[in-house]
Design a protein around this motif. Structure first.
Motif, PDB file in Angstrom:
ATOM      1  N   GLN A  20      17.554   6.772  -2.280  1.00 45.23           N
ATOM      2  CA  GLN A  20      16.821   7.861  -1.634  1.00 45.23           C
ATOM      3  C   GLN A  20      15.346   7.832  -2.032  1.00 45.23           C
ATOM      4  OE1 GLN A  20      17.665   9.899   0.707  1.00 45.23           O
ATOM      5  NE2 GLN A  20      15.842  11.196   0.698  1.00 45.23           N
ATOM      6  N   ALA A  21      15.080   7.613  -3.317  1.00 46.71           N
ATOM      7  CA  ALA A  21      13.692   7.523  -3.780  1.00 46.71           C
ATOM      8  C   ALA A  21      12.985   6.336  -3.139  1.00 46.71           C
ATOM      9  CB  ALA A  21      13.661   7.407  -5.308  1.00 46.71           C
ATOM     10  N   LEU A  22      13.698   5.229  -3.000  1.00 45.57           N
ATOM     11  CA  LEU A  22      13.122   4.039  -2.379  1.00 45.57           C
ATOM     12  C   LEU A  22      12.810   4.292  -0.909  1.00 45.57           C
ATOM     13  CD1 LEU A  22      12.418   1.005  -2.537  1.00 45.57           C
ATOM     14  CD2 LEU A  22      14.823   0.526  -2.007  1.00 45.57           C
ATOM     15  N   TRP A  23      13.738   4.920  -0.211  1.00 47.46           N
ATOM     16  CA  TRP A  23      13.544   5.222   1.210  1.00 47.46           C
ATOM     17  C   TRP A  23      12.300   6.088   1.415  1.00 47.46           C
ATOM     18  CZ3 TRP A  23      13.190   9.246   4.620  1.00 47.46           C
ATOM     19  CH2 TRP A  23      13.443   8.969   5.967  1.00 47.46           C
ATOM     20  N   GLN A  24      12.131   7.091   0.562  1.00 48.42           N
ATOM     21  CA  GLN A  24      10.974   7.977   0.684  1.00 48.42           C
ATOM     22  C   GLN A  24       9.669   7.239   0.392  1.00 48.42           C
ATOM     23  OE1 GLN A  24      12.051  11.129  -2.013  1.00 48.42           O
ATOM     24  NE2 GLN A  24      13.234  12.234  -0.470  1.00 48.42           N
TER      25      GLN A  24
ATOM     26  N   PHE B  16       9.143  -8.749   2.592  1.00 48.99           N
ATOM     27  CA  PHE B  16       9.905  -8.290   1.430  1.00 48.99           C
ATOM     28  C   PHE B  16      10.818  -7.153   1.862  1.00 48.99           C
ATOM     29  CE2 PHE B  16      10.426  -5.349  -2.188  1.00 48.99           C
ATOM     30  CZ  PHE B  16      10.997  -6.200  -3.122  1.00 48.99           C
ATOM     31  N   VAL B  17      12.130  -7.322   1.635  1.00 42.99           N
ATOM     32  CA  VAL B  17      13.107  -6.284   1.950  1.00 42.99           C
ATOM     33  C   VAL B  17      13.572  -5.659   0.637  1.00 42.99           C
ATOM     34  CG1 VAL B  17      15.281  -5.728   3.081  1.00 42.99           C
ATOM     35  CG2 VAL B  17      13.832  -7.555   3.998  1.00 42.99           C
ATOM     36  N   ALA B  18      13.231  -4.396   0.428  1.00 45.52           N
ATOM     37  CA  ALA B  18      13.536  -3.704  -0.825  1.00 45.52           C
ATOM     38  C   ALA B  18      14.911  -3.055  -0.752  1.00 45.52           C
ATOM     39  CB  ALA B  18      12.477  -2.638  -1.102  1.00 45.52           C
ATOM     40  N   PHE B  19      15.724  -3.272  -1.791  1.00 36.43           N
ATOM     41  CA  PHE B  19      17.027  -2.609  -1.833  1.00 36.43           C
ATOM     42  C   PHE B  19      17.237  -1.759  -3.078  1.00 36.43           C
ATOM     43  CE2 PHE B  19      18.020  -7.184  -2.882  1.00 36.43           C
ATOM     44  CZ  PHE B  19      18.204  -7.029  -4.255  1.00 36.43           C
TER      45      PHE B  19
ATOM     46  N   PRO C  73      10.803   3.416   5.908  1.00 33.01           N
ATOM     47  CA  PRO C  73      11.350   2.273   6.648  1.00 33.01           C
ATOM     48  C   PRO C  73      10.639   1.984   7.962  1.00 33.01           C
ATOM     49  CG  PRO C  73      13.113   3.574   5.720  1.00 33.01           C
ATOM     50  CD  PRO C  73      11.843   4.318   5.423  1.00 33.01           C
ATOM     51  N   GLY C  74      10.317   0.718   8.140  1.00 35.03           N
ATOM     52  CA  GLY C  74       9.635   0.274   9.350  1.00 35.03           C
ATOM     53  C   GLY C  74       9.767  -1.229   9.479  1.00 35.03           C
ATOM     54  N   LEU C  75       8.869  -1.827  10.227  1.00 34.38           N
ATOM     55  CA  LEU C  75       8.952  -3.256  10.506  1.00 34.38           C
ATOM     56  C   LEU C  75       7.761  -4.024   9.944  1.00 34.38           C
ATOM     57  CD1 LEU C  75      10.239  -3.105  14.196  1.00 34.38           C
ATOM     58  CD2 LEU C  75      11.571  -3.506  12.112  1.00 34.38           C
ATOM     59  N   GLY C  76       7.142  -3.503   8.897  1.00 31.35           N
ATOM     60  CA  GLY C  76       5.998  -4.173   8.301  1.00 31.35           C
ATOM     61  C   GLY C  76       6.417  -5.232   7.295  1.00 31.35           C
ATOM     62  N   LYS C  77       5.506  -5.580   6.407  1.00 31.55           N
ATOM     63  CA  LYS C  77       5.773  -6.589   5.383  1.00 31.55           C
ATOM     64  C   LYS C  77       6.704  -6.076   4.287  1.00 31.55           C
ATOM     65  CE  LYS C  77       3.291 -10.199   6.578  1.00 31.55           C
ATOM     66  NZ  LYS C  77       3.989 -11.473   6.893  1.00 31.55           N
ATOM     67  N   ILE C  78       6.744  -4.752   4.100  1.00 27.88           N
ATOM     68  CA  ILE C  78       7.627  -4.142   3.105  1.00 27.88           C
ATOM     69  C   ILE C  78       8.669  -3.334   3.864  1.00 27.88           C
ATOM     70  CG2 ILE C  78       7.755  -2.773   1.003  1.00 27.88           C
ATOM     71  CD1 ILE C  78       5.880  -5.171   0.795  1.00 27.88           C
ATOM     72  N   GLN C  79       9.918  -3.766   3.808  1.00 28.92           N
ATOM     73  CA  GLN C  79      10.975  -3.122   4.574  1.00 28.92           C
ATOM     74  C   GLN C  79      12.063  -2.590   3.648  1.00 28.92           C
ATOM     75  OE1 GLN C  79      12.357  -5.637   7.769  1.00 28.92           O
ATOM     76  NE2 GLN C  79      10.284  -6.138   8.436  1.00 28.92           N
ATOM     77  N   TYR C  80      12.901  -1.742   4.205  1.00 27.38           N
ATOM     78  CA  TYR C  80      13.971  -1.085   3.455  1.00 27.38           C
ATOM     79  C   TYR C  80      15.321  -1.657   3.879  1.00 27.38           C
ATOM     80  CZ  TYR C  80      17.149   2.701   2.036  1.00 27.38           C
ATOM     81  OH  TYR C  80      18.177   3.427   1.496  1.00 27.38           O
ATOM     82  N   SER C  81      16.172  -1.962   2.912  1.00 30.28           N
ATOM     83  CA  SER C  81      17.507  -2.481   3.195  1.00 30.28           C
ATOM     84  C   SER C  81      18.482  -1.325   3.383  1.00 30.28           C
ATOM     85  CB  SER C  81      17.983  -3.383   2.047  1.00 30.28           C
ATOM     86  OG  SER C  81      19.301  -3.835   2.276  1.00 30.28           O
ATOM     87  N   GLU C  82      18.960  -1.165   4.604  1.00 26.46           N
ATOM     88  CA  GLU C  82      19.916  -0.099   4.902  1.00 26.46           C
ATOM     89  C   GLU C  82      21.260  -0.387   4.233  1.00 26.46           C
ATOM     90  OE1 GLU C  82      19.312   2.637   6.463  1.00 26.46           O
ATOM     91  OE2 GLU C  82      17.434   2.244   7.541  1.00 26.46           O
ATOM     92  N   HIS C  83      21.953   0.683   3.847  1.00 19.19           N
ATOM     93  CA  HIS C  83      23.300   0.526   3.303  1.00 19.19           C
ATOM     94  C   HIS C  83      24.295   1.251   4.204  1.00 19.19           C
ATOM     95  CE1 HIS C  83      22.010   4.406   1.551  1.00 19.19           C
ATOM     96  NE2 HIS C  83      23.290   4.730   1.631  1.00 19.19           N
TER      97      HIS C  83
ATOM     98  N   ASP D 197       0.869  -1.180   0.000  1.00 14.62           N
ATOM     99  CA  ASP D 197       0.000   0.000   0.000  1.00 14.62           C
ATOM    100  C   ASP D 197       0.904   1.227   0.000  1.00 14.62           C
ATOM    101  OD1 ASP D 197      -2.155   1.691   0.113  1.00 14.62           O
ATOM    102  OD2 ASP D 197      -2.436   1.480   2.280  1.00 14.62           O
ATOM    103  N   LEU D 198       1.579   1.438  -1.120  1.00 16.66           N
ATOM    104  CA  LEU D 198       2.581   2.489  -1.217  1.00 16.66           C
ATOM    105  C   LEU D 198       2.015   3.701  -1.956  1.00 16.66           C
ATOM    106  CD1 LEU D 198       5.661   0.276  -2.170  1.00 16.66           C
ATOM    107  CD2 LEU D 198       4.991   1.087   0.101  1.00 16.66           C
ATOM    108  N   PRO D 199       2.505   4.899  -1.642  1.00 12.98           N
ATOM    109  CA  PRO D 199       1.985   6.125  -2.263  1.00 12.98           C
ATOM    110  C   PRO D 199       2.519   6.334  -3.678  1.00 12.98           C
ATOM    111  CG  PRO D 199       3.746   6.675  -0.743  1.00 12.98           C
ATOM    112  CD  PRO D 199       3.518   5.192  -0.608  1.00 12.98           C
ATOM    113  N   CYS D 200       2.098   5.470  -4.595  1.00 18.55           N
ATOM    114  CA  CYS D 200       2.529   5.585  -5.992  1.00 18.55           C
ATOM    115  C   CYS D 200       1.474   4.951  -6.886  1.00 18.55           C
ATOM    116  CB  CYS D 200       3.882   4.897  -6.200  1.00 18.55           C
ATOM    117  SG  CYS D 200       3.852   3.115  -5.897  1.00 18.55           S
ATOM    118  N   ARG D 201       1.522   5.312  -8.162  1.00 12.34           N
ATOM    119  CA  ARG D 201       0.624   4.703  -9.142  1.00 12.34           C
ATOM    120  C   ARG D 201       1.272   3.485  -9.789  1.00 12.34           C
ATOM    121  NH1 ARG D 201       0.852   7.598 -13.027  1.00 12.34           N
ATOM    122  NH2 ARG D 201       2.170   9.305 -12.313  1.00 12.34           N
TER     123      ARG D 201
END
Length: 200
Positions: A141-145, A118-121, A149-159, A79-83
């Motif tokens: 940066q675009a991915l992070w925005q 799912f961990v997005a990188f 980042p949080g602890l839900g089903k869709i997470q962000y891979s830190e670098h 449920d991401l803010p994009c089309r």
């Protein structure tokens, strides 16, 4: 215009974005020690691509197989803010240190899919824009925005920046399976790549 004309980092077929073959890191014995690289923990999960478009949400394996039904809890959680978007990442079952346990992951896919994350990188496409041609750090940066980042089903891979060898030794000590080093200024290119390196 052909129905399969290339559009913004993906291909459109009847209004649907199509799967893009992933960029694959080259295996190396040691991580790079020169400047200009960023590093991420090797999650050791299943490489997965999420496509969001006007046809809904779909998840694909690294070979382009549609695994949406296997990963249905993740698909429902998107449920991401994009089309439209194409996200690159890995499906894991988080362990104590955040990496995946492969036997547990395999079992969870068939028996407990609610445990999958799912961990997005990386992000290749966003709302009609080809992001694959941008430098890696701009894509991150675009991915992070987008992911917030949080602890839900869709997470962000830190670098991480800095000494790759020190990070490599640290992840070994805590039981993670190596690191992925990526050129900070690299563009996304499908196939085997020498701008992404896997040390494990």
């Amino acid at each position: 215009m052909s129905k399969r004309a290339k559009v913004n980092g993906g291909r459109v077929n009847g209004g649907r974005l199509e799967f893009l073959p992933p960029q694959i890191p080259t295996r190396v014995g040691r991580p790079p020690e020169d400047e200009g690289w960023v590093h991420e923990a090797n999650l050791d999960g299943y490489r997965t691509q999420i496509i969001i478009d006007n046809a809904g949400v779909r998840l694909y394996s690294k070979n382009g197989r549609n695994w949406t039904t296997k990963y249905w809890p993740i698909a429902l959680a998107v449920d991401l803010p994009c089309r439209t978007a194409i996200l690159d990442g890995e499906v894991i079952v988080p362990g104590e240190q955040g990496a995946s346990d492969c036997p547990v992951l395999e079992a969870a896919i068939w028996n407990e899919p609610s445990r999958l994350v799912f961990v997005a990188f990386d992000i290749l496409h966003l709302d009609g824009r080809d992001l694959g041609s941008l430098p890696l750090l701009q894509r991150k940066q675009a991915l992070w925005q987008l992911v917030e980042p949080g602890l839900g089903k869709i997470q962000y891979s830190e670098h991480f920046e800095g000494c790759a060898l020190a990070l490599f030794r640290t992840v070994e000590k805590i039981g993670l399976n190596g690191i992925i080093s990526k050129r900070a200024d690299s563009r996304y290119r499908s196939g085997l790549s020498n701008t992404w390196l896997k040390a494990k």
